[in-house]
Each structure stands twice: as structure tokens, then as C-alpha cells.
Scaffold this active site. Structure first.
Site, PDB file in Angstrom:
ATOM      1  N   HIS A 115       1.827   4.776  -2.693  1.00 37.55           N
ATOM      2  CA  HIS A 115       2.039   6.212  -2.436  1.00 37.55           C
ATOM      3  C   HIS A 115       3.439   6.634  -2.900  1.00 37.55           C
ATOM      4  CE1 HIS A 115      -1.617   7.070  -0.222  1.00 37.55           C
ATOM      5  NE2 HIS A 115      -1.388   6.149   0.691  1.00 37.55           N
ATOM      6  N   HIS A 171       0.838  -1.207   0.000  1.00 36.66           N
ATOM      7  CA  HIS A 171       0.000   0.000   0.000  1.00 36.66           C
ATOM      8  C   HIS A 171       0.874   1.260   0.000  1.00 36.66           C
ATOM      9  CE1 HIS A 171      -3.607   2.420   1.079  1.00 36.66           C
ATOM     10  NE2 HIS A 171      -2.719   3.161   1.721  1.00 36.66           N
ATOM     11  N   GLU A 172       1.818   1.320   0.925  1.00 39.20           N
ATOM     12  CA  GLU A 172       2.666   2.515   1.026  1.00 39.20           C
ATOM     13  C   GLU A 172       3.552   2.657  -0.217  1.00 39.20           C
ATOM     14  OE1 GLU A 172       1.951   4.618   3.228  1.00 39.20           O
ATOM     15  OE2 GLU A 172       0.815   3.351   4.608  1.00 39.20           O
ATOM     16  N   GLU A 226      -4.562   8.365  -2.694  1.00 33.10           N
ATOM     17  CA  GLU A 226      -5.095   7.085  -2.227  1.00 33.10           C
ATOM     18  C   GLU A 226      -5.355   6.158  -3.413  1.00 33.10           C
ATOM     19  OE1 GLU A 226      -4.927   6.719   0.900  1.00 33.10           O
ATOM     20  OE2 GLU A 226      -5.977   4.807   1.221  1.00 33.10           O
TER      21      GLU A 226
END
Lengths: 499, 499
Positions: B268, B264-265, B294
Site C-alpha cells: 500500500h 502487505h502494508e 489492494e
């Protein structure tokens, strides 16, 4: 109220210093390799903001009108340092700073390129340019401060240092050391004939060395709630007093260089951690200068960590963290054989405690002549060689790389800095002597690894004093007398002749 | 030239942002525990300098006169964003900001104190104060921007987001999900009856999990010359585009939560690393907003990393780094059983991909009513319970802690932020669909762990676009059509019904 404006300015400068210090430490320890360009850009911009804030014309007005205000003693001392800093920051015209920055950047780059081959002739024109600028800077600083030109340069690093005092002290030390070096070498030869140097038993895994370093830091008083140890290519002690960033580097074929380096940097760290917190945003809340800072690192490294008493508690820690076979059969005297080994050499940064001051005195003498115009850059090789031959009996005439091209200081335009190293060594010895008068069983305490009273004495006399006093005043207040080379000489005799 | 002044301002702001970002990441990863107070002081001062620079009255003049200058298209877009940022920064009077800061700090502290016991009654007065201030802020922002009050709040996080568009899309999704959740749960039950969930085989040592996480980051395209992975209590993606600081946390009893968090990170991080470097000091060089950000993290986490194709190359990496016995007998379907498990629950941050949007829509609906004055803070518990019962069939009436007291956003005064989460999920699905039209074998490439074309498409369409366009414009430009919930619905059907 004008002092309140200076106080607020101090908070803004402290925030920018905080950012610059942490960003600098981060760059050497945790930054991704590709992050350097933007980091340099950000730090240059923040440094520019710092300079603009600190040197704004309004600051001069605040300083002047604060002088008429009713101030506490601390505020008066702070005001004096605000003024000294302001004068140091503003006494060079912008036009000059730009010329100097361009010349020293070019010269330093050229030095990095040419040092490996020792190509003095190609480097010389750049150094000549720097020397010309340094003479100009020294005169500008002299005009602003009323000091002699070389004193004005030194005053940036150790406020109050004057050649009038140092010449005598360094001269005294020089005479002593010219005789002492051969005596120490002869004594060492006698010792080694009965106790030869022992072998190490590598490898020493990095993780174990790290644990040993942390144990040593803890033992001498490092506060891990306000600091940490990381790895970097060049060891340093950076960060901020509330979060000191220390680094070391490891080799797996031996462990003493990292351990002694950690102890040296811990000396710097203890000073920073021991500064007065309530003044942290005033100039008097900062460490005094390079000589005093070096005296704190050398106190731990030389006065404590290379003494036989220190190793009574340290040797078991080595066994605990590196294992029983790490140094098979070694006794304290074997460790001391290593950490106190004396050798005549070309390189200042590799020099031992005995020969190091001669490297410094050589540079101190030459740079005074350079600044005064009595020596030209082109004459450095012969002058350097003559002094190295006189002081240490070794010639550098065919070896510029390990002679006058070994240090970054001159290529970078830093003149007046070198004396701080030996000043620090002398202050450290003088401090230990003063401390032992007040704490007669200090050596006994050290045997047990108890640094409570030793650090308490230093906190009172040095750390909490910040920049309240000039360097010479601080020495006198802390030790009861002005700088006196006799303590350092006695220390060397005790360690290298009687041992 | 006035644009040149804005350009120079951009460099100063970028330097301060750089410092704040690295200091923030450092605080969570490497700072000594006792360094927090001074760090907070330094960061507050630097943030104040940022605000003073960015909101200075002269900036308004530069913006106005730059409009008359001959500018390139990029400069014109940058000027528009300079103006938008300036308006957002300056539309609240200082007196109001002080009142709001005091109230939200107090409310957030009280929330931290009272949340564990779920003491709504004690907390309510503080929240009522915050709601009153948020209404005032929404009106001030509405007056400055010409937007409706709630739109003016959302516009801070996702410029261009309007309830007129989102109401329809969220309404569509809400109707779909109310039926879909039971269908997905029934399908899951059928799947689990033939393939029950398998057991893990802990412990999973942290060092091995770290290597697995690094391998996953590398596989999906993280550039380690411009970023790194560390450990922090709350995982985040911070730092700067040239040096992205990602973190995770580890449990030794399982490894999937850290691995999925890292992915997930990384989503980003790829966005930040992919921004245009030459505009990095202009507003258009920054990431667009929370919803788009997001969408990039959920693209990696949801569209890629929870798909069967992804695990064809990832499962061997798990065995390589954690060992052959780490998940004995597991096949890809067993991994998917874990990472795509659906469950009705109280807590938004623990929710799966299917139920998560209902948590968001609930908040989106309630906060609109709160801002409009149609709902009072005291009425939240009943309204919350009614919607949770309607959407997920679970009551929160006796559980304020896991009901309206679960999130920090409202206590902290952040209204208009929640929609970004589900906006991101929908954009991610729409992006994948558009990408698959252009790169028909994208799933085949993913099977091989080849993300070159997938990342190339995203770099062109999203990352390098920075903040050139509003959020809705960027969606349309990148995917060929406005936000459309159909793609997210199709994605859920494919994953949770057909699978």
C-alpha cells in the site's frame, strides 16, 4: 442568538487549533524528513482557514449583538476575550500583514545565515526594515486599542501588561541585581571553597535518562493519560490540553540539562492539563499569556526543582534510575552547586536565574526606545554594549554573534515579548510566597515528593482561571497583591546568599 | 477562471485531508489515552469542514463553467473526477445521511456488543434497518449516476466496476476454486508428508523483529524519507503520500505474521509514495480505489513475498536480524510451508490466498441479492450456510459469530466493498504476468532482492497514473487486457500444485 454563534465559532477554531498543534508537535517528533514541504503547505492552509473564520466580518456583528443578550458571568468574560482577540486579529490591514510577513521572513532567514559569523553590517538593512514595520504595527495596534504603542505590542502576549507598571518593577529589580550579582558570586566562591564541584560519571544512557525524566514528571503531577514525552531537537511543550506533547533532548555525557528541561516543560504542561475543560473552545478556556505560562514553568523549575527540599526525594530517584555509580559520592549540596551555579555570560538562554533578568531588562529598555524612535537599529551595538558593561561588566562590542544577534525575536519582528520571561520569574516567586502563607508546610510536603496541596493551590488560583482575567488581575487574585519584585528578590537572597 | 477555483479548492481539501490523515495515524500510534474525546471532536469538525467545502453549491457552478474552458488533458481528467466526487458527495439528501449515520452507528455498536456471543436474533432488527437504508441509498445513487443500484454502490470504491463484468469473472473463479481447493489440499498433504512443518524457536524480541521489518521494507523499495513504521493494535497504512505512516504489531512467540503484515502494508505504501506529486491536490493525484490499492498490497504480499525467489534474499535477512538460532534448520521450503499453508476455515480475514476468494464471492452474491430485495436480512443465516457448505464444505448454521456476524462491513452499512479484495488479488496476478512479459528476468532480479525494474514498471503503469482512469481502464492500460481470472488461476496452480 449571537453568543451561540460565537460558541459554534469557538468549536471550529478549537478543531483547527487542535490540528495545528498536533501537526506541529508531530513535525518535530515523528514526521519523516521528506514530509516537511507538504506539512508546511497543509499547516499554512489550515492557519489561513483559522484566520478567515476568526476575522470574518460577521464575527464583529455577533460580538456586538451578543452584548445585548442575557449572558452568564462566564459568557460575559468569554465575550470580552472574543472581542479582544477579534480586535487583535483584525486591526492590521491585509496589505500591512503581507509586507510585514515578507520582511520578517527575509530578515529571519538572513539572521540564520549571518548569525554564525556575526556579520552585523550585512544584517543591519534587514533589521532596519523590520524596526520600521514594528513602529508602524505598534501605531496601528495603539490606534485600535487606545493603548500606547509599546503597550499595544506587549498586550498581545500578556494582556494588561503596561510599561507604567513594569518600568518601576524592572527598575527596582535592575538596581537590586547590579549589587546582588557580585554578592552572589562572592557567596558562591565561599561555598565552592569548602565544597568544590564534583565530577559526573558518564555515560548516562538515553533510555535510563528517559525513565528518570518520566519519574520526575510523574512526581510533580504530570497526567500521563493526557500527555506524553518524546524527543526533539528543540525541547517544547505543545499539543493540546487533552493530549500535551512534551519533548526533551538527551546528551549521554551528563543528565542534569535534560532533567531540568523536562521539569521546566512539565510546568507548562501542568498549566495546560489544568485548564477548565468545559471552556476549552472559548478564549477564556485557554492559558492566559506568555508571562503567566512562563511563571508556571519557572515555578516548577526554579521554585521547586532547584530547591534543597526537592532533591530530598529526587536524589534517590536519580540513583534508582541511573544507578548507584551515576553520581558517586554526591550529596544534595553537590547537586545544588550544579543547578544553581551563577556566572556572568553573554547569552540570555544560557543564563542562570540571577543574571537572566538583566539580559531581559536590557532588551526591554532597548526595544522600547526602538519602538519609540529614540534609538535606531544602527545604534543597537553601542547601546547593547553599554548596558551589558553596566549590568554584567562584559563588553559585546567585538562580538555581535553573542551580542545583539543572539536572539531570533527581533529578526522575526517579535517586540514586546521579552519582558514575559522575567515577569514569569517574578510571578513564580510571588506565587510560592502566597502559597506558603496558605500551606505553611509546603516545603515539608516537597521533601516527601508530595505535590498534592501545592498543585491544588495552583489549580484553583491559576490553572482553572484560564483567561478570565488580565495578567495583572490574575496575579492579584492569585497572590493577594499586584506584582511585587520583593518576592523574587527575597527568593534570590535565600537561595544564593543564605544557602 | 473556474478551473482555477477548483484547483484552489483542491488545495484546501488536501490540507484538511492531510490533517485528518495524520491525526488519524497519530491517534492509533502516539495519542495519550485520554486524548480521544477531543480528538474525535476535532476530527469530526474538520471532516464537516471538508464536506462543506467539497459539496458547496458553488462547486457545481465551477465544474459546469470549467467544462467550457480551454484545459489540458490532465485538467480535463481532473475535472471529470471533480465532477464524479461532487456527485458522490451530494447525491444523498442531508436528511437521509442523518438517518443512515444514526442507524449504522447503532448497528455497529450493537454488532460489537453481540458478536462475541453470536446473538443473531437480537442483532437482526438493527441489520434489517441497515439493509433497508442501503437499498434506499443504492437507489439514490443509481438515480444520480444512471447506474444500476448495486453498481452505484461499488462505483464509490472502484469507479467503473460493474456486475456485468465481475459476475462472469467471479463465476469463472468460483467454478475453478470449488475443484481447486481439494486439489491444493491434497498436494499440500503430499508435500507435508515428505517435509513436515518445522518448529519455531521463540521468543522473538520486538526490537529485533522491528529491525527485520524495516529491512524488508527497505528491500522492496519503501522510501524512509517519506514514511515510517510504528506500532498499533490494528496494522494499517495511513498518513499522506509525502509521509506514509505504516504500522504493525508484534507477538514474541512468532515473527512471520508481523513480517508478512509489514510486507502487505508496504505494498500500500509504495503506491502512495509513488503517486504524482504535482497533482496531489487534484482527485486524479489520489490512489484510484480500493481494488487497485489492494492489488498493490497483494502484489507485494502474494506475488512477491510468498514466492520461493523472494526468500532467497529474505532468509539471510531473517538470520541477520533474528539470529542464527531463530529458525534452526529451516530452508526456504519450510518458510513456504508456513506462509502458503492452505486450510478451509470460517473466517475471511484468517483465510489463505486459495480459499479467500470464496469468502468474498459468497458475500458478493449475497449482498447483491440483499440490495435487490431478493434476499431479506432474516434469510442470511441459511443462505450463508448453504454457500459455505457448497464452497468450503463447512456449515455455519450453529455459529453466527464465525458466520454472518464475523465482518464489520454490513453492520456498518458498507455494501459493494467486498469484491475489491478479490479484485485486488486477481489484478495483482495479472500485473505480475504482464510485468514478466516486459521484464523476463523479473524472478531472477527478485532472487537478488533487486526490485528496481519491478517497481519501475509498477510506477509507470499504476502508481503515477493516480485516478486518471477508471479501475477497468487502468487494468487494461497497465496489463494490456481487461481483467482476466486466468492469471490468478495460473498463479494458484503454479504455487499450490506444481510447487
Amino acid at each position: 442568538m449571537s453568543f451561540a454563534k460565537l460558541d459554534a465559532l469557538g468549536h471550529r477554531l478549537e478543531a483547527l487549533e487542535h490540528a495545528l498543534s498536533i501537526l506541529g508537535a508531530d513535525e518535530a517528533t515523528h514526521m519523516a524528513v521528506g514530509g516537511g514541504e507538504k506539512r508546511a503547505e497543509a499547516m499554512a492552509t489550515l492557519a489561513g482557514m483559522y484566520h478567515a473564520e476568526a476575522s470574518a466580518p460577521a464575527v464583529a456583528d455577533w460580538i456586538e449583538s451578543a452584548k445585548a443578550e442575557s449572558l452568564s458571568e462566564d459568557q460575559q468574560l468569554a465575550l470580552g476575550e472574543f472581542e479582544r482577540n477579534y480586535r487583535n486579529l483584525t486591526c492590521l490591514p491585509t496589505e500591512f500583514i503581507e509586507r510585514r510577513t515578507a520582511a520578517t521572513m527575509r530578515s529571519e532567514q538572513l539572521w540564520r545565515e549571518l548569525r554564525p559569523s556575526g556579520d552585523w553590517d550585512t544584517f543591519l538593512p534587514a533589521l532596519e526594515g523590520v524596526v520600521a514595520l514594528v513602529r508602524e504595527e505598534a501605531q496601528l495596534r495603539a490606534d485600535a486599542t487606545g493603548l500606547a504603542p509599546y503597550d499595544a505590542l506587549m498586550d498581545q502576549y500578556d494582556p494588561g501588561n503596561r510599561t507604567a507598571d513594569l518600568d518601576a518593577t524592572f527598575g527596582d529589580l535592575e538596581i537590586f541585581l547590579k549589587d546582588f550579582v557580585p554578592e552572589a558570586l562572592a557567596a558562591q566562591e565561599r561555598r565552592l571553597s569548602t565544597r568544590p564541584r564534583k565530577s559526573l560519571n558518564p555515560p548516562y544512557p538515553i533510555e535510563k535518562q528517559r525513565e528518570l525524566g518520566l519519574a520526575a514528571m510523574r512526581a510533580v503531577g504530570f497526567d500521563f493519560t493526557h500527555g506524553s514525552l518524546a524527543v526533539s531537537h528543540h525541547p517544547f511543550c505543545g499539543g493540546v490540553p487533552s493530549d500535551v506533547r512534551m519533548t526533551t533532548r538527551y546528551r549521554t555525557d551528563e543528565f542534569l540539562s535534560s532533567l531540568m528541561g523536562v521539569l521546566h516543560e512539565t510546568g507548562h504542561a501542568l498549566y495546560e492539563q489544568g485548564l477548565q475543560k468545559e471552556w476549552s473552545h472559548w478564549p477564556i478556556g485557554k492559558a492566559r499569556g506568555m508571562g503567566i505560562h512562563e511563571s508556571q514553568s519557572l515555578f516548577v523549575e526554579m521554585q521547586l526543582a532547584r530547591s534543597p527540599e526537592f532533591w530530598e526525594f529526587m536524589l534517590p530517584l536519580v540513583h534508582l534510575h541511573l544507578g548507584d555509580d551515576a553520581i558517586p559520592g554526591w550529596e544534595i549540596a553537590d547537586i545544588l552547586n550544579e543547578v544553581n551555579h551563577v556566572e556572568r555570560g553573554y547569552i540570555r538562554v544560557d543564563a542562570d536565574e540571577v543574571t537572566y533578568p538583566l539580559h531581559v531588562i536590557l532588551r526591554y529598555e532597548l526595544e522600547q526606545e526602538l519602538v519609540a524612535g529614540k534609538l535606531e537599529a544602527s545604534q543597537i551595538p553601542e547601546a547593547w554594549d553599554a548596558k551589558m558593561t553596566e549590568y554584567l561588566g562584559i563588553s559585546t562590542m567585538d562580538n555581535m554573534k553573542d551580542g545583539p544577534m543572539q536572539d531570533v525575536h527581533w529578526p522575526a519582528g517579535s517586540f514586546g515579548y521579552f519582558p514575559s520571561y522575567t515577569l514569569g520569574a517574578m510571578i513564580a516567586a510571588q506565587q510560592w510566597a502566597a502559597l506558603e502563607r496558605d500551606v505553611p508546610d509546603a516545603r515539608e510536603q516537597m521533601r516527601r515528593g508530595d505535590f498534592g496541596a501545592i498543585n491544588g493551590w495552583r489549580a484553583d488560583r491559576i490553572w482553572t482561571q484560564g483567561s478570565r482575567w488580565s495578567t495583572p488581575e490574575l496575579i492579584t487574585r492569585a497572590t493577594g497583591e499586584p506584582l511585587n519584585a520583593d518576592y523574587f528578590k527575597a527568593h534570590l537572597k535565600r537561595r544564593y546568599l543564605d544557602g
